[in-house]
Design a protein around this motif. Structure first.
Motif, PDB file in Angstrom:
ATOM      1  N   PHE A  45     -18.069  45.743   9.637  1.00  0.00           N
ATOM      2  CA  PHE A  45     -18.440  46.769  10.611  1.00  0.00           C
ATOM      3  C   PHE A  45     -19.960  46.950  10.637  1.00  0.00           C
ATOM      4  O   PHE A  45     -20.574  46.995  11.710  1.00  0.00           O
ATOM      5  N   ALA A  46     -20.566  47.028   9.461  1.00  0.00           N
ATOM      6  CA  ALA A  46     -22.017  47.226   9.370  1.00  0.00           C
ATOM      7  C   ALA A  46     -22.775  46.026   9.934  1.00  0.00           C
ATOM      8  O   ALA A  46     -23.788  46.193  10.645  1.00  0.00           O
ATOM      9  N   LEU A  47     -22.305  44.819   9.658  1.00  0.00           N
ATOM     10  CA  LEU A  47     -22.975  43.619  10.169  1.00  0.00           C
ATOM     11  C   LEU A  47     -22.926  43.556  11.688  1.00  0.00           C
ATOM     12  O   LEU A  47     -23.912  43.176  12.334  1.00  0.00           O
ATOM     13  N   ILE A  48     -21.782  43.931  12.260  1.00  0.00           N
ATOM     14  CA  ILE A  48     -21.655  43.921  13.721  1.00  0.00           C
ATOM     15  C   ILE A  48     -22.649  44.898  14.346  1.00  0.00           C
ATOM     16  O   ILE A  48     -23.383  44.561  15.279  1.00  0.00           O
ATOM     17  N   TRP A  58     -19.784  50.610  19.213  1.00  0.00           N
ATOM     18  CA  TRP A  58     -19.134  51.037  17.974  1.00  0.00           C
ATOM     19  C   TRP A  58     -17.619  50.901  18.056  1.00  0.00           C
ATOM     20  O   TRP A  58     -16.953  50.631  17.046  1.00  0.00           O
ATOM     21  N   LYS A  59     -17.048  51.075  19.249  1.00  0.00           N
ATOM     22  CA  LYS A  59     -15.594  50.953  19.396  1.00  0.00           C
ATOM     23  C   LYS A  59     -15.148  49.508  19.159  1.00  0.00           C
ATOM     24  O   LYS A  59     -14.127  49.258  18.509  1.00  0.00           O
ATOM     25  N   ALA A  61     -16.765  47.350  17.354  1.00  0.00           N
ATOM     26  CA  ALA A  61     -16.940  47.107  15.922  1.00  0.00           C
ATOM     27  C   ALA A  61     -15.782  47.687  15.124  1.00  0.00           C
ATOM     28  O   ALA A  61     -15.303  47.067  14.155  1.00  0.00           O
ATOM     29  N   LEU A  62     -15.305  48.853  15.540  1.00  0.00           N
ATOM     30  CA  LEU A  62     -14.185  49.497  14.849  1.00  0.00           C
ATOM     31  C   LEU A  62     -12.895  48.704  15.030  1.00  0.00           C
ATOM     32  O   LEU A  62     -12.128  48.520  14.071  1.00  0.00           O
ATOM     33  N   VAL A  63     -12.663  48.219  16.247  1.00  0.00           N
ATOM     34  CA  VAL A  63     -11.466  47.409  16.512  1.00  0.00           C
ATOM     35  C   VAL A  63     -11.491  46.126  15.690  1.00  0.00           C
ATOM     36  O   VAL A  63     -10.481  45.738  15.084  1.00  0.00           O
ATOM     37  N   ILE A  64     -12.646  45.469  15.655  1.00  0.00           N
ATOM     38  CA  ILE A  64     -12.771  44.212  14.905  1.00  0.00           C
ATOM     39  C   ILE A  64     -12.583  44.455  13.411  1.00  0.00           C
ATOM     40  O   ILE A  64     -11.881  43.691  12.727  1.00  0.00           O
ATOM     41  N   ALA A  65     -13.185  45.528  12.901  1.00  0.00           N
ATOM     42  CA  ALA A  65     -13.052  45.842  11.483  1.00  0.00           C
ATOM     43  C   ALA A  65     -11.600  46.163  11.121  1.00  0.00           C
ATOM     44  O   ALA A  65     -11.099  45.700  10.086  1.00  0.00           O
TER      45      ALA A  65
END
Length: 232
Positions: A45-48, A58-59, A61-65
């Motif tokens: 999440f942080a890297l994205i 951010w959404k 990134a949250l979905v991917i994480a």
């Protein structure tokens, strides 16, 4: 495309560069109880967010994480059932990349996917497929009468010759498409050097002739395929 590249880079860094072996071992032993599993997900999440550098994503990134957590956890439970650990590894990577692709193109996923398939160089795809397993099978049939007269070397790796042939034909095809015919000569020379000691030690004329015929057939099929593709 830029967004997908950044997400892919974040995935590669998080999954390979910043994931120590002890994390992997700890996750395999403790599964969802492993603190490193959650640290690994947070790192993605942080890297994205760092590479994209835009809070509006951010959404995504949250979905991917979240998907990364689900896929990794599923892999931890499924992997022990496979004899070859390469199978769950590649399935895991393919699923992660598919999630990235879907997140980037979710607005026009069907249209973009269709455009990708329509834009493929189908003659090139056909050439690549042909010089792999089909060419190996054709060579096996052509050399069938000779192979019965050759003593098998049980010290060889299983199917090593087959995979070496596929890789060398792919290289030859690539060199022809690039117009680098001299590289094919270097490839033949390199293969000859590696084979020389084995053939010298075996002192088997039949084996030498068999390997020479097989090599010429392999390069010949790849060269003919490349010429047909270039002039099509």
């Amino acid at each position: 495309m830029v967004l997908f590249t950044k997400l892919l880079l974040a995935h590669l860094i998080g999954d390979f560069l910043l994931q120590p072996s002890r994390w992997v071992i700890h996750k395999e032993a403790n599964k969802e109880k492993s603190r490193y599993l959650y640290l690994h997900v947070l790192l993605h999440f942080a890297l994205i967010m760092l590479l994209v550098w835009d809070l509006q994503y951010w959404k995504i990134a949250l979905v991917i994480a979240t998907s990364h957590y689900v896929i990794d956890l599923a892999k931890l439970y499924v992997a022990p059932r496979f004899r070859l650990q390469s199978v769950p590894f590649f399935l895991d990577q393919v699923l992660h990349i598919l999630v990235l692709y879907c997140c980037v193109y979710y607005g026009n996923l069907t249209e973009h996917t269709m455009a990708l398939f329509q834009g493929l160089d189908w003659p090139l795809v056909t050439a690549i497929v042909f010089v792999s397993s089909p060419a190996a099978i054709i060579m096996g049939k052509l050399l069938e009468a000779m192979s019965d007269k050759i003593e098998l070397d049980h010290k060889s790796l299983p199917n090593a010759g087959k995979y070496i042939g596929i890789i060398e034909r792919l290289f030859v095809l690539m060199f022809i498409i690039m117009g680098r015919w001299e590289a094919i000569g270097l490839l033949i020379g390199a293969k000859s050097v590696f084979r020389f000691n084995d053939l010298k030690e075996s002192n088997n004329r039949k084996l030498t002739e068999y390997i020479l015929i097989g090599t010429l057939l392999s390069f010949g099929l790849a060269i003919i395929t490349g010429i047909i593709y270039v002039n099509a």
